[in-house]
Scaffold this active site. Sequence first.
Site: not given
Length: 344
Positions: A53, A77, A170, A174
């Site tokens: 996907t 999405d 970022y 995470k």
Amino acid sequence: MGGIDGNNHSNEPIVSTGEDNKLTVLITGCSDGGLGAALALAFHEAGFHVYATARDVAKMGELCAAAGPGIKTLPLDVQSASSIADCVARVKRLDILVNNAGTMMTMPLADVSIPQAKDIFDTNVWGVLAVTQAFLPLLLESARRQSGGGIIAVNTSVASVVAAPFLGVYSASKAATAMFCDTLRLELAVFGLHVVELKTGAVGPTKLIANNTSLLLAAPTTHGGGGVPVAGSGSSSAPPIILPEKSIYAPAREVVEDLLRRGYDGAWMPPTQWAKQVVQDLMQKKNAAAPPSRIWRGQSALLGWAVQFLPSFLTTGPVKRQTKYTQVEEVLRIARIYPGNDVE
């Protein structure tokens, strides 16, 4: 909207073909040249039914050409509830979900745009949870069949445990996702589901920068990996301004912006090698019952594992040198901005 698998463009659920005992995996973030695409091919080669996907199915053309009809492609999405629902409606059975889609932004925290930072979290954190919740019924059914399925894998990063300059947003996203994994593992074990975190190191180079020029403007950039930023050449013309005009890093603008564009500049593990290792690890039973809770793969992944147990004074210097942040400090010292050693 149907996938571009060449034989199914309706809105009806896709029914797996071939042997009924084959496991089915769905992977998010499979645009060509990324880690998701490499995973899709590795699972396909291992004999899985694969759903690949991406937000734009047209960006999976190379993947389709390489795998033929063996991989089904669907639009997804992870920030869109309707897109997620449409994708779930197309999938009849699911044994393994791999949350791989993610976004990245390189920018000093002092200069980060809060709206852009929230967008990073919307994909890397809330997108993962939304997709997991949506596919949970299918995964629970897989676990009840006791066929080796019922696995939720999430591609985080060694950045979730190693602080690096200009990767604060970022890395924080995470790290948040890593805690989601730990909590989900506790909460879902009673249902026979296994949650696996992919602590990915340096893997690439991929097409992250080539396919997403918005990275040069420090905008959120969708990618298919959980590792460190990908090195790239950027534009051949004069690079656009990345740092705000009044940034505290302005005296070192040239050095900082070059680092933001280039990203990680060390050694890499090829995506195909990383993907094959991850697939092997996911299917390797631990105590004949479950896959490992964490998979450390990619260049320097084991160093990331070791950093967790070392005091910060032993790791700060090597991280600064590896990320070339020492160059920034030197320029700021010369400009007498950075309160370090004086330079005559």
